[in-house]
Design a protein around this motif. Structure first.
Motif, short mmCIF file in Angstrom:
data_model
loop_
_atom_site.label_atom_id
_atom_site.label_comp_id
_atom_site.label_asym_id
_atom_site.label_seq_id
_atom_site.Cartn_x
_atom_site.Cartn_y
_atom_site.Cartn_z
N PRO A 61 21.12 -10.61 -2.76
CA PRO A 61 20.25 -11.55 -3.48
C PRO A 61 19.34 -12.36 -2.58
CG PRO A 61 22.51 -12.35 -3.43
CD PRO A 61 22.54 -10.95 -2.91
N VAL A 62 19.80 -12.72 -1.40
CA VAL A 62 18.97 -13.54 -0.51
C VAL A 62 17.84 -12.71 0.07
CG1 VAL A 62 18.94 -15.02 1.53
CG2 VAL A 62 20.95 -15.02 0.03
N HIS A 63 18.15 -11.53 0.58
CA HIS A 63 17.12 -10.68 1.18
C HIS A 63 16.09 -10.25 0.14
CE1 HIS A 63 20.47 -9.40 4.23
NE2 HIS A 63 20.12 -10.66 4.35
N LEU A 64 16.57 -9.87 -1.05
CA LEU A 64 15.65 -9.45 -2.10
C LEU A 64 14.77 -10.61 -2.58
CD1 LEU A 64 18.08 -7.20 -4.18
CD2 LEU A 64 16.11 -6.41 -2.85
N SER A 65 15.34 -11.80 -2.61
CA SER A 65 14.56 -12.97 -3.05
C SER A 65 13.51 -13.35 -2.02
CB SER A 65 15.50 -14.15 -3.32
OG SER A 65 16.35 -13.86 -4.41
N ILE A 66 13.84 -13.24 -0.75
CA ILE A 66 12.85 -13.50 0.30
C ILE A 66 11.67 -12.55 0.15
CG2 ILE A 66 12.42 -13.30 2.79
CD1 ILE A 66 15.29 -14.43 3.19
N VAL B 134 13.95 -20.27 5.92
CA VAL B 134 13.15 -20.89 6.98
C VAL B 134 12.77 -19.87 8.04
CG1 VAL B 134 13.17 -22.59 8.85
CG2 VAL B 134 14.02 -23.22 6.57
N ALA B 135 13.71 -18.98 8.39
CA ALA B 135 13.43 -17.95 9.39
C ALA B 135 12.33 -17.00 8.93
CB ALA B 135 14.70 -17.16 9.69
N ASN B 136 12.09 -16.97 7.63
CA ASN B 136 11.03 -16.12 7.07
C ASN B 136 9.80 -16.93 6.65
OD1 ASN B 136 11.86 -13.06 6.54
ND2 ASN B 136 13.70 -14.33 6.44
N GLY B 137 9.68 -18.13 7.19
CA GLY B 137 8.50 -18.94 6.94
C GLY B 137 8.45 -19.60 5.58
N ILE B 138 9.60 -19.78 4.95
CA ILE B 138 9.66 -20.39 3.63
C ILE B 138 10.32 -21.76 3.75
CG2 ILE B 138 10.53 -20.15 1.26
CD1 ILE B 138 10.80 -17.07 1.98
N GLU B 139 9.58 -22.80 3.45
CA GLU B 139 10.12 -24.16 3.50
C GLU B 139 11.01 -24.39 2.28
OE1 GLU B 139 8.57 -28.82 3.45
OE2 GLU B 139 7.14 -27.19 3.83
N VAL B 140 12.14 -25.05 2.49
CA VAL B 140 13.10 -25.30 1.41
C VAL B 140 13.17 -26.79 1.13
CG1 VAL B 140 15.50 -25.12 0.66
CG2 VAL B 140 14.46 -23.26 1.99
N ILE B 141 12.95 -27.13 -0.14
CA ILE B 141 13.09 -28.51 -0.62
C ILE B 141 14.34 -28.58 -1.48
CG2 ILE B 141 11.99 -30.36 -1.95
CD1 ILE B 141 9.33 -28.86 -1.53
N LEU B 142 15.06 -29.67 -1.40
CA LEU B 142 16.23 -29.86 -2.25
C LEU B 142 15.93 -30.87 -3.36
CD1 LEU B 142 19.13 -30.06 0.36
CD2 LEU B 142 18.41 -28.09 -1.00
N PRO B 143 16.57 -30.72 -4.50
CA PRO B 143 16.44 -31.74 -5.55
C PRO B 143 16.99 -33.08 -5.05
CG PRO B 143 17.51 -29.73 -6.39
CD PRO B 143 17.47 -29.62 -4.90
N SER B 144 16.72 -34.14 -5.80
CA SER B 144 17.30 -35.44 -5.47
C SER B 144 18.81 -35.36 -5.59
CB SER B 144 16.76 -36.51 -6.42
OG SER B 144 17.26 -36.30 -7.73
N GLU B 145 19.50 -36.29 -4.94
CA GLU B 145 20.97 -36.29 -5.01
C GLU B 145 21.45 -36.40 -6.45
OE1 GLU B 145 23.14 -38.83 -2.44
OE2 GLU B 145 21.96 -38.34 -0.66
#
Length: 222
Positions: A102-107, A137-148
């Motif tokens: 799922p991670v590789h396919l989603s990237i 991130v290693a594939n140039g995709i910035e990750v944002i998290l929801p608020s706590e």
């Protein structure tokens, strides 16, 4: 055993049934008639796995290896595991069959969509862990998290869908949170329970389970 293109590792009841239902639905859309998706299902006792999740461990490796070793004996091409978190362990087991990851396919899909920044929805553990984020991130995709606050609500949704105790009000709140975040950035769902009752038709929402299922169907129809 005759060759079948797909094997599925049966895990939690509701999430596995979601995968099976979607596989059959999409296969039938493509083939018509009374067609259903051909696959081999190895349904395991999830209680042998679930208490060891979410943290990777030698104990989890050993418990899962019992079942992956059995799948290795099947005359199949692809393996589908309906649990996103478990793929961190899958990665370490060196399975020779092709895992529909799922991670590789989603990237790959994120890059096809030309997205460079996404919001990650998942279990409280997966949102705070590095497994998915580091690969993005290693594939140039910035990750944002929801608020706590929103992460706690999302994790509550996950737990209640798993236990089949969700309410209409909670799901309405879940959909509202998704709509709020997708108005700004694409959202990636990285938890199979969150997939089950997600809103439909949001083009800024990428579901890792859907990506796995669509790839499985592509191989089954080839």
């Amino acid at each position: 055993m005759p060759e079948t293109k797909l094997a599925i590792l049966g895990l939690g009841s509701r999430s596995t049934l979601f995968y099976l239902s979607e596989l059959n639905r999409l296969y039938n859309e493509a083939k018509g008639g009374y067609s259903t998706c051909p696959f081999v299902l190895l349904n395991i006792d999830f209680n042998a796995i679930n208490p060891l999740l979410p943290n990777p461990s030698k104990e989890l490796d050993a418990a899962l290896r019992v079942y992956t070793s059995k799948i290795e004996t099947y005359n199949i091409q692809q393996v589908l595991v309906p649990n996103i978190t478990l793929h961190e362990t899958i990665d370490r087991l060196n399975i020779t069959k092709n895992v529909l990851h799922p991670v590789h396919l989603s990237i790959k899909r994120i890059k096809e969509n030309n997205w460079t920044k996404v919001v990650l929805f998942g279990s409280l553990f997966s949102m705070n862990a590095t497994y998915i984020k580091n690969q993005f991130v290693a594939n140039g995709i910035e990750v944002i998290l929801p608020s706590e606050e929103d992460m706690l609500i999302i994790d509550t949704v996950r737990k209640q869908i798993y236990s089949e105790t969700e309410t209409a009000q909670l799901i309405e709140k879940y959909h509202s949170i998704i709509n709020t975040y997708t108005a700004q950035h694409p959202v990636v769902l990285s938890c199979t329970e969150l997939s089950i009752l997600k809103p439909k038709g949001n083009k800024n929402l990428l579901d890792m389970a859907d990506v796995q299922i669509e790839e499985a169907i592509k191989h089954c129809l080839a």
